[in-house]
Design a protein around this motif. Structure first.
Motif, short mmCIF file in Angstrom:
data_model
loop_
_atom_site.label_atom_id
_atom_site.label_comp_id
_atom_site.label_asym_id
_atom_site.label_seq_id
_atom_site.Cartn_x
_atom_site.Cartn_y
_atom_site.Cartn_z
N GLY A 32 30.34 23.45 3.71
CA GLY A 32 30.91 23.32 5.07
C GLY A 32 32.09 24.25 5.25
O GLY A 32 33.03 23.97 6.00
N SER A 35 33.88 26.00 8.83
CA SER A 35 34.53 25.35 9.98
C SER A 35 35.37 24.16 9.55
O SER A 35 35.14 23.55 8.50
CB SER A 35 33.43 24.90 10.96
OG SER A 35 33.97 24.18 12.04
N GLY A 36 36.34 23.84 10.37
CA GLY A 36 37.06 22.57 10.30
C GLY A 36 37.69 22.27 8.95
O GLY A 36 38.43 23.07 8.38
N LEU A 57 25.74 26.70 6.45
CA LEU A 57 24.62 27.20 7.27
C LEU A 57 25.06 28.42 8.05
O LEU A 57 24.31 29.36 8.24
CB LEU A 57 24.28 26.14 8.33
CG LEU A 57 23.20 25.12 8.11
CD1 LEU A 57 23.06 24.29 9.39
CD2 LEU A 57 21.89 25.82 7.78
N GLY A 83 20.96 20.55 3.32
CA GLY A 83 19.97 19.50 3.57
C GLY A 83 18.59 19.85 3.02
O GLY A 83 17.67 19.04 3.07
N ALA A 109 30.45 19.73 4.11
CA ALA A 109 29.44 19.93 5.17
C ALA A 109 28.94 18.58 5.67
O ALA A 109 28.66 17.68 4.88
CB ALA A 109 28.26 20.74 4.62
N VAL A 111 27.20 16.46 9.49
CA VAL A 111 26.80 16.51 10.91
C VAL A 111 26.93 15.11 11.52
O VAL A 111 26.79 14.11 10.82
CB VAL A 111 25.34 17.00 11.10
CG1 VAL A 111 25.23 18.49 10.84
CG2 VAL A 111 24.37 16.23 10.24
N LYS A 181 27.80 7.72 6.11
CA LYS A 181 29.08 7.87 5.39
C LYS A 181 29.30 6.71 4.42
O LYS A 181 29.82 6.90 3.32
CB LYS A 181 30.23 8.01 6.40
CG LYS A 181 30.21 9.36 7.14
CD LYS A 181 30.36 10.52 6.15
CE LYS A 181 30.40 11.88 6.81
NZ LYS A 181 30.63 12.98 5.86
N PRO A 207 38.43 10.70 6.05
CA PRO A 207 39.32 10.99 7.17
C PRO A 207 39.05 10.08 8.37
O PRO A 207 37.92 9.66 8.60
CB PRO A 207 38.99 12.44 7.55
CG PRO A 207 38.11 12.97 6.45
CD PRO A 207 37.45 11.77 5.84
N THR A 209 39.89 10.36 12.66
CA THR A 209 39.55 11.49 13.53
C THR A 209 40.46 12.68 13.25
O THR A 209 41.69 12.55 13.22
CB THR A 209 39.68 11.08 15.01
OG1 THR A 209 38.81 9.98 15.23
CG2 THR A 209 39.27 12.23 15.93
N ILE A 210 39.83 13.81 13.01
CA ILE A 210 40.55 15.06 12.69
C ILE A 210 40.16 16.09 13.75
O ILE A 210 38.99 16.18 14.13
CB ILE A 210 40.13 15.58 11.29
CG1 ILE A 210 40.29 14.50 10.20
CG2 ILE A 210 40.90 16.85 10.93
CD1 ILE A 210 41.70 14.06 9.91
N1 LIG Z 1 36.46 15.84 12.17
C1 LIG Z 1 36.52 14.54 11.97
O1 LIG Z 1 37.09 13.78 12.79
C2 LIG Z 1 35.93 13.91 10.75
C3 LIG Z 1 36.26 12.58 10.47
C4 LIG Z 1 35.72 11.99 9.34
C5 LIG Z 1 34.89 12.71 8.50
N2 LIG Z 1 34.60 14.00 8.81
C6 LIG Z 1 33.71 14.70 7.88
O2 LIG Z 1 34.36 15.87 7.43
C7 LIG Z 1 33.38 16.85 7.10
C8 LIG Z 1 33.72 18.15 7.80
O3 LIG Z 1 33.67 17.92 9.20
P1 LIG Z 1 34.44 18.86 10.23
O4 LIG Z 1 35.16 17.99 11.15
O5 LIG Z 1 35.14 19.93 9.50
O6 LIG Z 1 33.17 19.43 11.03
P2 LIG Z 1 32.80 20.90 11.47
O7 LIG Z 1 31.64 20.71 12.38
O8 LIG Z 1 34.00 21.61 11.95
O9 LIG Z 1 32.32 21.58 10.11
C9 LIG Z 1 31.15 21.17 9.47
C10 LIG Z 1 30.57 22.37 8.75
O10 LIG Z 1 29.40 21.93 8.06
C11 LIG Z 1 28.42 22.94 8.22
N3 LIG Z 1 27.09 22.35 8.06
C12 LIG Z 1 26.45 21.49 8.87
N4 LIG Z 1 25.23 21.23 8.43
C13 LIG Z 1 25.07 21.98 7.30
C14 LIG Z 1 24.00 22.16 6.39
N5 LIG Z 1 22.84 21.53 6.55
N6 LIG Z 1 24.19 22.99 5.34
C15 LIG Z 1 25.36 23.65 5.18
N7 LIG Z 1 26.39 23.53 6.02
C16 LIG Z 1 26.25 22.69 7.07
C17 LIG Z 1 28.61 23.45 9.64
O11 LIG Z 1 28.01 24.72 9.82
C18 LIG Z 1 30.13 23.48 9.71
O12 LIG Z 1 30.63 24.73 9.28
C19 LIG Z 1 32.04 16.26 7.51
O13 LIG Z 1 31.39 15.72 6.38
C20 LIG Z 1 32.42 15.18 8.48
O14 LIG Z 1 31.44 14.17 8.54
C21 LIG Z 1 35.08 14.63 9.90
#
Ligand SMILES: NC(=O)c1ccc[n+]([C@@H]2O[C@H](COP(=O)([O-])OP(=O)(O)OC[C@H]3O[C@@H](n4cnc5c(N)ncnc54)[C@H](O)[C@@H]3O)[C@@H](O)[C@H]2O)c1
Length: 276
Positions: A32, A35-36, A57, A83, A109, A111, A181, A207, A209-210
């Motif tokens: 992942g 992003s993020g 991805l 996946g 990573a 979704v 999760k 986490p 909400t981020i």
């Molecule tokens: N943002 C939030 O509020 C939050 C809260 C709790 C948990 N999370 C978890 O944190 C993690 C990161 O989330 P984020 O907020 O940075 O999201 P994001 O959407 O910014 O980043 C997720 C990344 O995962 C990649 N990704 C998605 N499917 C993929 C696949 N099949 N193979 C490879 N890469 C893949 C995407 O391309 C993306 O770059 C996730 O597991 C999410 O569930 C996020």
């Protein structure tokens, strides 16, 4: 706590240019990475002196920022759909051909698909389960030969899975995401026990909400109610750096004996129900 960066004692005298940086510092793979939370984890690790491989991805190239200029030689990225088991197998084969050992794997990573349970399409459940649960399982399994190489119960390699507060206190509106999760929290706990004897710890950062692209979708742009409900008792929404801080702690010397925990990083949101 910053990670200790020690040159490997068994570093070859003249490593080939493509792998030389792997011998200079600790090494991590981050999924992942485009992003993020994953992206910020990559940047923070690089700034701490680690060598990092990013999987995503999407294109996970580093941003053109001055603070990262010195880090570029320690970063490589690969496109991979976590996946898809064959994709994960192939990318880890490529990585194993370049580096003999790995100090850390960060599974970020993920979704989300929003909606009530009764309204989800079966394909949405398959996608969330394959990326959020099977993905970390496949990556951890494929990384094991590298993680075990040179690690010990006294100086373990680390796996950190990014779970979610939703896996502890499920959220209506993202119910099946919460199910995945909760599942990945359990997956990590079992891995933690199974892998500890061979010198690999497995922990979860959960986490709240981020602020990332995942939470910047239509639901956060409506009347502001989503953002209000995302506010923590600390009076703000979390940032990727808040999660990266916890990841770095779990990778550091101070967490050598921490194994099998789910560490909430939510500003206290789950501690009590709040009025929104
Ligand atoms: N943002 C939030 O509020 C939050 C809260 C709790 C948990 N999370 C978890 O944190 C993690 C990161 O989330 P984020 O907020 O940075 O999201 P994001 O959407 O910014 O980043 C997720 C990344 O995962 C990649 N990704 C998605 N499917 C993929 C696949 N099949 N193979 C490879 N890469 C893949 C995407 O391309 C993306 O770059 C996730 O597991 C999410 O569930 C996020």
């Amino acid at each position: 706590m910053p990670a200790q960066i020690a040159p490997r004692a068994d570093a070859p005298a003249s490593p080939t240019p493509s792998i030389s940086h792997e011998y200079m510092s600790k090494s991590a793979i981050v999924t992942g990475a485009a992003s993020g939370i994953g992206r910020r984890a990559v940047e923070r690790l690089l700034l701490e002196g680690w060598s990092v491989i990013g999987l995503d991805l999407a294109d996970a190239a580093l941003a053109e920022r001055d603070e990262l200029a010195e880090c570029r030689a320690r970063y490589t990225s690969f496109t991979c759909d976590i996946g898809i088991g064959a994709d994960v197998h192939d990318v880890f084969q490529k990585i194993a051909a370049r580096m003999p050992k790995l100090d850390a794997l960060i599974c970020s990573a993920g979704v989300v698909r929003f909606g009530a349970l009764e309204n989800h399409e079966s394909e949405e459940l398959d996608l969330m389960f394959s990326v959020n649960v099977k993905g970390p399982w496949a990556c951890i399994r494929s990384a094991l030969p590298l993680l075990r190489n040179g690690s010990s119960p006294h100086d373990p390699a680390r796996v950190v899975v990014i779970g979610s507060i939703g896996g502890i206190r499920p959220k209506v509106g993202s119910g099946f995401y919460s199910v995945t999760k909760a599942a990945v929290h359990v997956l990590a706990s079992v891995f933690a026990v199974e892998l500890a004897p061979s010198g690999v710890t497995v922990n979860v950062v959960a986490p709240g909400t981020i602020e990332t692209p995942m939470t910047q979708g239509p639901r956060s742009r409506d009347d502001g109610s989503y953002n209000r409900s995302a506010m923590s008792p600390l009076g703000r929404i979390g940032r990727p750096d808040d999660v990266a801080d916890a990841v770095l702690y779990l990778l550091g010397d101070g967490a050598k004996y921490v194994n099998g925990v789910v560490l909430p990083v939510d500003g206290g949101s789950r501690a009590a129900f709040t009025k929104t």
